[in-house]
Design a protein around this motif. Structure first.
Motif, mmCIF file in Angstrom:
data_model
loop_
_atom_site.group_PDB
_atom_site.id
_atom_site.type_symbol
_atom_site.label_atom_id
_atom_site.label_comp_id
_atom_site.label_asym_id
_atom_site.label_seq_id
_atom_site.Cartn_x
_atom_site.Cartn_y
_atom_site.Cartn_z
ATOM 1 N N ALA A 72 0.808 -1.216 0.000
ATOM 2 C CA ALA A 72 0.000 0.000 0.000
ATOM 3 C C ALA A 72 0.842 1.268 0.000
ATOM 4 C CB ALA A 72 -0.939 0.000 1.204
ATOM 5 N N SER A 73 2.080 1.197 0.469
ATOM 6 C CA SER A 73 2.946 2.373 0.529
ATOM 7 C C SER A 73 4.388 1.916 0.682
ATOM 8 C CB SER A 73 2.573 3.272 1.719
ATOM 9 O OG SER A 73 2.891 2.622 2.945
ATOM 10 N N THR A 82 14.628 3.797 -3.468
ATOM 11 C CA THR A 82 13.625 4.779 -3.880
ATOM 12 C C THR A 82 14.223 5.919 -4.692
ATOM 13 O OG1 THR A 82 12.323 4.282 -1.900
ATOM 14 C CG2 THR A 82 11.810 6.320 -3.065
ATOM 15 N N SER A 129 9.686 2.985 -2.333
ATOM 16 C CA SER A 129 8.399 3.649 -2.393
ATOM 17 C C SER A 129 8.090 3.927 -3.854
ATOM 18 C CB SER A 129 8.419 4.960 -1.603
ATOM 19 O OG SER A 129 7.271 5.723 -1.881
ATOM 20 N N THR A 183 5.601 5.438 -4.747
ATOM 21 C CA THR A 183 4.940 6.744 -4.741
ATOM 22 C C THR A 183 5.785 7.780 -5.457
ATOM 23 O OG1 THR A 183 4.053 6.152 -2.572
ATOM 24 C CG2 THR A 183 3.918 8.475 -3.217
ATOM 25 N N LEU A 229 -0.063 6.128 -4.026
ATOM 26 C CA LEU A 229 0.724 5.622 -2.898
ATOM 27 C C LEU A 229 0.975 4.148 -3.142
ATOM 28 C CD1 LEU A 229 -0.980 7.324 0.172
ATOM 29 C CD2 LEU A 229 1.352 7.695 -0.614
ATOM 30 N N LEU A 230 2.256 3.750 -3.109
ATOM 31 C CA LEU A 230 2.603 2.377 -3.452
ATOM 32 C C LEU A 230 3.993 2.060 -2.912
ATOM 33 C CD1 LEU A 230 1.300 0.177 -5.613
ATOM 34 C CD2 LEU A 230 3.410 0.708 -6.837
ATOM 35 N N GLY A 231 4.225 0.810 -2.582
ATOM 36 C CA GLY A 231 5.551 0.338 -2.223
ATOM 37 C C GLY A 231 5.771 -1.040 -2.790
ATOM 38 N N SER A 286 -1.994 -3.033 -1.849
ATOM 39 C CA SER A 286 -2.310 -1.969 -2.802
ATOM 40 C C SER A 286 -3.713 -2.167 -3.358
ATOM 41 C CB SER A 286 -1.300 -1.990 -3.946
ATOM 42 O OG SER A 286 -1.698 -1.143 -5.003
ATOM 43 N N GLU A 332 -4.675 1.689 -7.906
ATOM 44 C CA GLU A 332 -3.318 2.206 -7.710
ATOM 45 C C GLU A 332 -2.297 1.334 -8.441
ATOM 46 O OE1 GLU A 332 -5.764 3.907 -4.451
ATOM 47 O OE2 GLU A 332 -5.591 1.937 -5.389
ATOM 48 N N SER A 372 7.562 14.902 -0.600
ATOM 49 C CA SER A 372 7.738 13.820 -1.549
ATOM 50 C C SER A 372 8.667 14.283 -2.678
ATOM 51 C CB SER A 372 6.408 13.309 -2.103
ATOM 52 O OG SER A 372 6.585 12.037 -2.712
#
Length: 382
Positions: free
Chosen positions: A85-86, A183, A203, A205, A215-217, A241, A245, A333
């Motif tokens: 999700a992140s 990242t 990330s 994101t 938002l994603l990981g 996720s 997304e 960010s």
């Protein structure tokens, strides 16, 4: 599919990015299927097949995970990617699935500002946390008896770089696993698994998706047992996720090479312009030939990222500078197509001066962006 055919015809980063994770062509079907919104799937009889419940797996995740794996480890089948999700969900999944009470972990002391919160939680679970700066491979001195080494290179926000291969070799010699937060570099900037890491974590994101709307990981790993533990953690915690997304992320990866090359080139132009300004100190960008991190970065990175950091004399000067910018948004960010900048000390978690600026260079025309930055510096002078 053999290793020789998995990456066949995809030798360039741009080709790989636009083709990564796509299903086999089928007549009258979309080249990239739309997101699958499903909490459950038809499941008569015994539980077989890849999809049974939406917290465990989803066809949209599968395509994205394949795409990221192709970018992180081209041509290899012994790697797996899991999306989250992140970025923090991905980071947490590795730390809390691999560590037990009594273990020791080595973290960067100059990494992402949420790491101190992670440290407190790890210590609450009886895990010993050791920290050292990224620069100079300082984490080497803390590896004896450690279960896991966590590397963040380039570091956020200071942009120090460490030698991944050297640290990974030393950690493995002592029986420790190695995770790299990738990242800032993205898979087009460096491939930690090829440099010896067990996990590449990021990330999504940030620059991977690049539009500031997802938002994603993700975690990519090469050890099946370790990745099974990461997958189990995702199932237990439910840090998954959403399909929309995941689909947006996969769509965005198609332009990754175009965005990264444009943003990296412009970041270097911005850094070179800032280097000429007397009010600017502490300028860091790994792509600058005279940056302290450049020799190590040049050995292990193929691209140097879109983030430039520097310090203005005072908090007030930094705030005036940010307010004067017209093409750069004052936002946190990084990695988006629209340039952003912020005074990082406002969050309180980074050990940086009051006038420290982290600037994320976007896809604007380089000449326009440099002109805007120089004008804002002039207007913000006392």
């Amino acid at each position: 599919m053999s290793e020789g055919t998995k990456d066949e015809g995809r030798t360039g980063d741009g080709t790989r990015a636009v083709r990564a994770g796509l299903p086999e062509p089928a007549k009258n079907e979309p080249t990239l299927p739309g997101p699958v919104f499903a909490a459950h799937f038809h499941l008569p009889g015994e539980v077989t097949g890849p999809y049974s419940y939406g917290r465990d797996d989803n066809p949209t995740w599968t395509l994205l995970e394949r795409a990221i794996a192709e970018l992180e480890a081209p041509g290899r089948e012994d790697v797996e990617t899991l999306v989250f999700a992140s970025g923090m969900a991905a980071i947490s999944s590795v730390l809390f699935s691999q560590l037990r009470a009594g273990d020791a972990v080595v973290l960067p002391s100059d990494g992402y500002q949420v790491l101190p919160l992670v440290r407190a939680q790890l210590e609450a679970y009886g895990i010993e946390v050791r920290t050292a700066p990224t620069g100079g491979d300082a984490q080497l001195e803390l590896l004896d008896g450690a279960r896991l080494l966590w590397i963040e290179t380039p570091s956020n926000p200071g942009l120090d770089v460490c030698d991944i291969r050297r640290l990974a070799d030393a950690a493995h010699a002592r029986g420790a696993l190695v995770a790299v937060d990738n990242t800032l570099a993205t898979p087009l900037g460096q491939r930690p698994l090829e440099l010896g890491a067990d996990f590449s974590v990021a990330s999504g994101t940030k620059q991977l998706t690049g539009h500031g709307d997802v938002l994603l990981g993700y975690v990519t790993g090469r050890d099946a047992e370790a990745m099974a533990a990461v997958r189990r953690w995702r199932k237990i915690v439910g840090a998954i996720s959403g399909p929309m997304e995941a689909w947006l992320a996969h769509r965005s990866i198609a332009t990754l090479q175009l965005r990264v090359d444009r943003q990296n080139a412009t970041a270097l132009a911005v850094a070179e312009a800032l280097r000429q300004r007397p009010e600017v100190s502490g300028l860091r960008y790994p792509g600058l030939p005279d940056d302290p991190s450049h020799p190590v970065a040049a050995r292990q990175m193929r691209r140097y990222g879109c983030v430039v950091s520097f310090t203005l004399p005072t908090r007030a000067r930094a705030e005036r500078f940010l307010a004067a910018l017209r093409l750069v948004e004052d936002a946190t960010s990084f990695g988006g197509v629209r340039s952003t900048a912020e005074r990082r000390r406002r969050w309180g978690g980074d050990d940086v001066p009051e006038g420290f600026i982290r600037m994320s260079v976007g896809a604007e025309d380089p000449e326009d962006l440099v002109a805007d930055i120089l004008r804002a510096l002039d207007e913000s002078a006392e």
